[in-house]
Design an enzyme around this catalytic site. Structure first.
Site, PDB file in Angstrom:
ATOM      1  N   ASP A   1      70.812  74.462  23.953  1.00  0.00           N
ATOM      2  CA  ASP A   1      72.127  74.000  23.519  1.00  0.00           C
ATOM      3  C   ASP A   1      72.199  74.163  22.010  1.00  0.00           C
ATOM      4  O   ASP A   1      71.266  73.757  21.290  1.00  0.00           O
ATOM      5  CB  ASP A   1      72.331  72.531  23.890  1.00  0.00           C
ATOM      6  CG  ASP A   1      72.385  72.304  25.398  1.00  0.00           C
ATOM      7  OD1 ASP A   1      72.188  73.274  26.160  1.00  0.00           O
ATOM      8  OD2 ASP A   1      72.610  71.151  25.806  1.00  0.00           O
TER       9      ASP A   1
ATOM     10  N   ASP B   1      80.048  69.799  37.278  1.00  0.00           N
ATOM     11  CA  ASP B   1      79.303  68.599  36.917  1.00  0.00           C
ATOM     12  C   ASP B   1      79.872  67.431  37.698  1.00  0.00           C
ATOM     13  O   ASP B   1      81.094  67.246  37.758  1.00  0.00           O
ATOM     14  CB  ASP B   1      79.432  68.334  35.416  1.00  0.00           C
ATOM     15  CG  ASP B   1      79.066  69.569  34.592  1.00  0.00           C
ATOM     16  OD1 ASP B   1      78.109  70.264  34.976  1.00  0.00           O
ATOM     17  OD2 ASP B   1      79.740  69.824  33.582  1.00  0.00           O
TER      18      ASP B   1
END
Length: 245
Positions: free
Chosen positions: A7, A129
Protein backbone atom coordinates in the site's frame (compact mmCIF):
# COMPACT_ATOMS: atom_id res chain seq x y z
CA UNK A 1 -0.84 -18.46 -5.31
CA UNK A 2 0.41 -16.05 -2.68
CA UNK A 3 0.37 -12.39 -3.70
CA UNK A 4 2.37 -9.92 -1.59
CA UNK A 5 0.85 -6.46 -1.29
CA UNK A 6 2.19 -2.94 -0.98
CA UNK A 7 0.00 0.00 0.00
CA UNK A 8 1.50 3.31 -1.10
CA UNK A 9 1.15 6.91 0.04
CA UNK A 10 3.46 9.57 -1.43
CA UNK A 11 5.95 6.92 -2.51
CA UNK A 12 6.09 5.30 0.92
CA UNK A 13 4.98 1.85 2.08
CA UNK A 14 2.15 2.08 4.60
CA UNK A 15 -0.62 0.06 6.16
CA UNK A 16 -4.01 1.34 7.23
CA UNK A 17 -5.89 -0.33 10.05
CA UNK A 18 -9.25 -1.42 8.62
CA UNK A 19 -8.96 1.21 5.88
CA UNK A 20 -8.71 4.17 8.27
CA UNK A 21 -6.33 6.90 7.02
CA UNK A 22 -6.10 8.13 10.62
CA UNK A 23 -4.67 4.78 11.71
CA UNK A 24 -1.67 4.62 9.41
CA UNK A 25 1.60 2.80 9.98
CA UNK A 26 4.54 3.76 7.79
CA UNK A 27 7.37 1.31 7.07
CA UNK A 28 10.93 2.45 6.30
CA UNK A 29 11.06 0.52 3.04
CA UNK A 30 11.75 1.45 -0.55
CA UNK A 31 8.74 0.17 -2.53
CA UNK A 32 10.77 -1.02 -5.52
CA UNK A 33 13.40 -2.75 -3.39
CA UNK A 34 10.67 -4.43 -1.38
CA UNK A 35 8.94 -5.60 -4.56
CA UNK A 36 12.24 -6.96 -5.86
CA UNK A 37 12.76 -8.84 -2.59
CA UNK A 38 9.37 -10.48 -3.02
CA UNK A 39 10.28 -11.48 -6.56
CA UNK A 40 13.56 -12.98 -5.31
CA UNK A 41 11.61 -14.96 -2.72
CA UNK A 42 9.47 -16.56 -5.40
CA UNK A 43 6.46 -14.30 -5.90
CA UNK A 44 4.99 -14.00 -9.39
CA UNK A 45 2.41 -11.29 -8.79
CA UNK A 46 2.30 -8.12 -6.71
CA UNK A 47 -0.81 -6.32 -5.43
CA UNK A 48 -0.46 -2.53 -5.32
CA UNK A 49 -2.83 -0.11 -3.65
CA UNK A 50 -2.36 3.53 -4.60
CA UNK A 51 -3.91 5.28 -1.61
CA UNK A 52 -3.12 8.72 -3.04
CA UNK A 53 -5.04 7.77 -6.17
CA UNK A 54 -7.88 6.44 -4.04
CA UNK A 55 -8.33 9.88 -2.49
CA UNK A 56 -7.68 11.87 -5.65
CA UNK A 57 -7.09 10.29 -9.09
CA UNK A 58 -5.08 13.38 -10.07
CA UNK A 59 -2.54 12.35 -7.41
CA UNK A 60 -2.09 8.82 -8.73
CA UNK A 61 1.50 7.63 -8.25
CA UNK A 62 1.86 6.84 -11.94
CA UNK A 63 5.64 7.12 -12.16
CA UNK A 64 6.19 4.85 -9.16
CA UNK A 65 3.74 2.25 -10.41
CA UNK A 66 5.44 2.22 -13.80
CA UNK A 67 8.86 1.84 -12.21
CA UNK A 68 7.70 -1.10 -10.12
CA UNK A 69 6.15 -2.87 -13.11
CA UNK A 70 9.26 -2.31 -15.23
CA UNK A 71 11.95 -3.12 -12.67
CA UNK A 72 10.52 -5.55 -10.10
CA UNK A 73 10.25 -8.61 -12.33
CA UNK A 74 6.68 -9.11 -11.06
CA UNK A 75 3.35 -9.05 -12.79
CA UNK A 76 1.22 -6.43 -11.06
CA UNK A 77 -2.38 -5.76 -10.24
CA UNK A 78 -3.28 -2.35 -8.83
CA UNK A 79 -6.20 -0.33 -7.60
CA UNK A 80 -7.19 2.72 -5.65
CA UNK A 81 -10.01 5.05 -6.69
CA UNK A 82 -10.76 3.61 -10.14
CA UNK A 83 -13.67 5.72 -11.35
CA UNK A 84 -13.20 6.36 -15.08
CA UNK A 85 -11.95 4.65 -18.20
CA UNK A 86 -8.99 7.03 -18.16
CA UNK A 87 -8.01 5.60 -14.76
CA UNK A 88 -7.83 2.14 -16.31
CA UNK A 89 -5.94 3.36 -19.36
CA UNK A 90 -3.39 5.12 -17.14
CA UNK A 91 -2.72 1.98 -15.13
CA UNK A 92 -2.45 -0.22 -18.20
CA UNK A 93 -0.05 2.34 -19.69
CA UNK A 94 2.08 1.99 -16.56
CA UNK A 95 2.36 -1.75 -17.15
CA UNK A 96 -0.30 -2.90 -14.70
CA UNK A 97 -1.82 -6.15 -15.99
CA UNK A 98 -4.96 -6.29 -13.85
CA UNK A 99 -6.86 -3.27 -12.55
CA UNK A 100 -8.60 -3.71 -9.20
CA UNK A 101 -12.03 -2.05 -9.06
CA UNK A 102 -13.99 -1.65 -5.84
CA UNK A 103 -16.65 0.97 -5.15
CA UNK A 104 -17.33 1.70 -8.81
CA UNK A 105 -18.12 -1.97 -9.40
CA UNK A 106 -20.78 -1.77 -6.68
CA UNK A 107 -22.23 1.63 -7.58
CA UNK A 108 -22.00 1.67 -11.38
CA UNK A 109 -22.34 -1.88 -12.63
CA UNK A 110 -23.25 -0.92 -16.18
CA UNK A 111 -20.02 1.01 -16.61
CA UNK A 112 -17.85 -1.74 -15.17
CA UNK A 113 -19.63 -4.39 -17.21
CA UNK A 114 -18.69 -2.32 -20.26
CA UNK A 115 -15.06 -2.36 -19.11
CA UNK A 116 -15.15 -6.15 -18.96
CA UNK A 117 -16.21 -6.17 -22.61
CA UNK A 118 -13.63 -3.52 -23.51
CA UNK A 119 -10.56 -4.94 -21.78
CA UNK A 120 -11.30 -8.62 -21.27
CA UNK A 121 -12.07 -10.71 -18.24
CA UNK A 122 -8.44 -11.19 -17.18
CA UNK A 123 -7.78 -7.44 -17.01
CA UNK A 124 -10.15 -6.68 -14.13
CA UNK A 125 -10.28 -7.78 -10.50
CA UNK A 126 -13.41 -6.96 -8.52
CA UNK A 127 -12.45 -5.86 -5.00
CA UNK A 128 -15.46 -6.65 -2.84
CA UNK A 129 -15.03 -5.79 0.82
CA UNK A 130 -17.60 -7.17 3.21
CA UNK A 131 -18.97 -6.83 6.70
CA UNK A 132 -20.50 -10.01 8.08
CA UNK A 133 -24.00 -9.27 9.36
CA UNK A 134 -25.51 -10.88 12.44
CA UNK A 135 -27.47 -13.24 10.19
CA UNK A 136 -24.26 -14.31 8.44
CA UNK A 137 -24.80 -12.42 5.18
CA UNK A 138 -21.72 -10.85 3.62
CA UNK A 139 -22.69 -7.19 3.11
CA UNK A 140 -20.58 -5.16 0.68
CA UNK A 141 -19.04 -1.85 1.81
CA UNK A 142 -17.71 0.92 -0.43
CA UNK A 143 -15.59 4.10 -0.44
CA UNK A 144 -12.69 2.76 1.60
CA UNK A 145 -15.19 1.00 3.87
CA UNK A 146 -16.65 4.31 4.99
CA UNK A 147 -20.04 3.50 3.45
CA UNK A 148 -22.17 0.37 3.63
CA UNK A 149 -24.35 -0.73 0.75
CA UNK A 150 -27.57 -2.70 0.93
CA UNK A 151 -26.09 -5.33 -1.37
CA UNK A 152 -24.80 -8.75 -0.43
CA UNK A 153 -21.71 -10.26 -2.00
CA UNK A 154 -24.02 -12.53 -4.00
CA UNK A 155 -25.99 -9.54 -5.31
CA UNK A 156 -22.85 -7.93 -6.71
CA UNK A 157 -21.33 -11.10 -8.09
CA UNK A 158 -24.48 -12.02 -9.96
CA UNK A 159 -24.27 -8.75 -11.92
CA UNK A 160 -20.92 -9.78 -13.36
CA UNK A 161 -21.13 -13.50 -14.01
CA UNK A 162 -22.63 -13.10 -17.48
CA UNK A 163 -19.78 -10.80 -18.56
CA UNK A 164 -17.25 -13.40 -17.51
CA UNK A 165 -15.97 -12.13 -14.16
CA UNK A 166 -12.95 -14.28 -13.26
CA UNK A 167 -11.05 -12.55 -10.44
CA UNK A 168 -12.49 -11.41 -7.11
CA UNK A 169 -10.47 -10.03 -4.23
CA UNK A 170 -12.65 -10.38 -1.15
CA UNK A 171 -11.74 -8.79 2.18
CA UNK A 172 -13.45 -9.40 5.49
CA UNK A 173 -13.19 -5.85 6.84
CA UNK A 174 -13.25 -6.98 10.46
CA UNK A 175 -10.05 -8.96 9.85
CA UNK A 176 -8.04 -6.47 7.82
CA UNK A 177 -4.78 -5.37 9.41
CA UNK A 178 -5.54 -7.23 12.64
CA UNK A 179 -3.33 -10.33 12.35
CA UNK A 180 -6.12 -12.25 14.10
CA UNK A 181 -6.67 -14.99 11.54
CA UNK A 182 -8.66 -15.13 8.34
CA UNK A 183 -12.34 -15.86 7.69
CA UNK A 184 -11.88 -19.32 6.23
CA UNK A 185 -15.61 -20.05 6.27
CA UNK A 186 -16.30 -17.06 4.00
CA UNK A 187 -13.96 -18.27 1.27
CA UNK A 188 -15.01 -21.89 1.64
CA UNK A 189 -18.64 -20.89 1.13
CA UNK A 190 -18.08 -18.65 -1.85
CA UNK A 191 -15.62 -20.92 -3.65
CA UNK A 192 -18.27 -23.62 -3.44
CA UNK A 193 -21.00 -21.25 -4.67
CA UNK A 194 -18.90 -19.69 -7.45
CA UNK A 195 -16.25 -22.28 -8.38
CA UNK A 196 -15.33 -20.61 -11.68
CA UNK A 197 -14.14 -17.45 -9.95
CA UNK A 198 -10.52 -17.14 -8.91
CA UNK A 199 -10.82 -16.01 -5.29
CA UNK A 200 -8.19 -13.82 -3.65
CA UNK A 201 -8.54 -13.88 0.14
CA UNK A 202 -7.50 -10.78 2.06
CA UNK A 203 -7.46 -9.81 5.70
CA UNK A 204 -6.17 -11.24 8.95
CA UNK A 205 -3.46 -13.71 7.87
CA UNK A 206 -1.09 -14.02 10.82
CA UNK A 207 0.68 -17.37 10.50
CA UNK A 208 1.36 -20.24 8.17
CA UNK A 209 -1.57 -22.25 9.50
CA UNK A 210 -3.90 -19.58 8.14
CA UNK A 211 -2.50 -20.27 4.68
CA UNK A 212 -2.91 -24.02 5.08
CA UNK A 213 -6.53 -23.53 6.17
CA UNK A 214 -7.30 -21.39 3.11
CA UNK A 215 -5.61 -23.79 0.71
CA UNK A 216 -7.60 -26.69 2.15
CA UNK A 217 -10.92 -24.98 1.31
CA UNK A 218 -9.73 -24.42 -2.29
CA UNK A 219 -9.15 -20.69 -2.02
CA UNK A 220 -7.16 -19.75 -5.11
CA UNK A 221 -4.90 -16.95 -3.84
CA UNK A 222 -4.07 -15.03 -0.69
CA UNK A 223 -3.05 -11.39 -0.43
CA UNK A 224 -0.23 -10.92 2.10
CA UNK A 225 0.30 -7.41 3.43
CA UNK A 226 0.91 -6.72 7.10
CA UNK A 227 1.99 -10.29 7.87
CA UNK A 228 5.06 -9.88 5.64
CA UNK A 229 5.83 -6.29 6.66
CA UNK A 230 5.82 -7.19 10.35
CA UNK A 231 7.81 -10.39 9.94
CA UNK A 232 5.15 -12.89 10.98
CA UNK A 233 6.80 -15.21 8.46
CA UNK A 234 9.04 -14.96 5.41
CA UNK A 235 7.52 -15.06 1.96
CA UNK A 236 9.76 -17.91 0.80
CA UNK A 237 8.63 -20.16 3.65
CA UNK A 238 5.01 -19.13 3.07
CA UNK A 239 5.23 -20.10 -0.60
CA UNK A 240 6.72 -23.46 0.31
CA UNK A 241 3.98 -24.00 2.88
CA UNK A 242 1.27 -23.09 0.36
CA UNK A 243 2.69 -25.44 -2.26
CA UNK A 244 2.79 -28.33 0.20
CA UNK A 245 -0.58 -27.71 1.88
Amino acid sequence: MLIPALDLIDGRVVRLYQGDFNQKTEYPLDPLAQAQSYQAAGAEWLHLVDLDGAKNPDKRQQALLKRITQESGLRCQAGGGIRTQQDLDDLFAAGIERVVIGSTAVNNADLVRHWFAEYGTDAIVLALDVNIADDGRAMVATHGWQESSSLTLDDVLNRYLEVGCRHVLCTDISKDGTLTGTNVELYQRYKALYPNIQWQASGGVSNLQDLIDLKQVNCDSVILGKSLLTGQFELAEAIKCWQNA
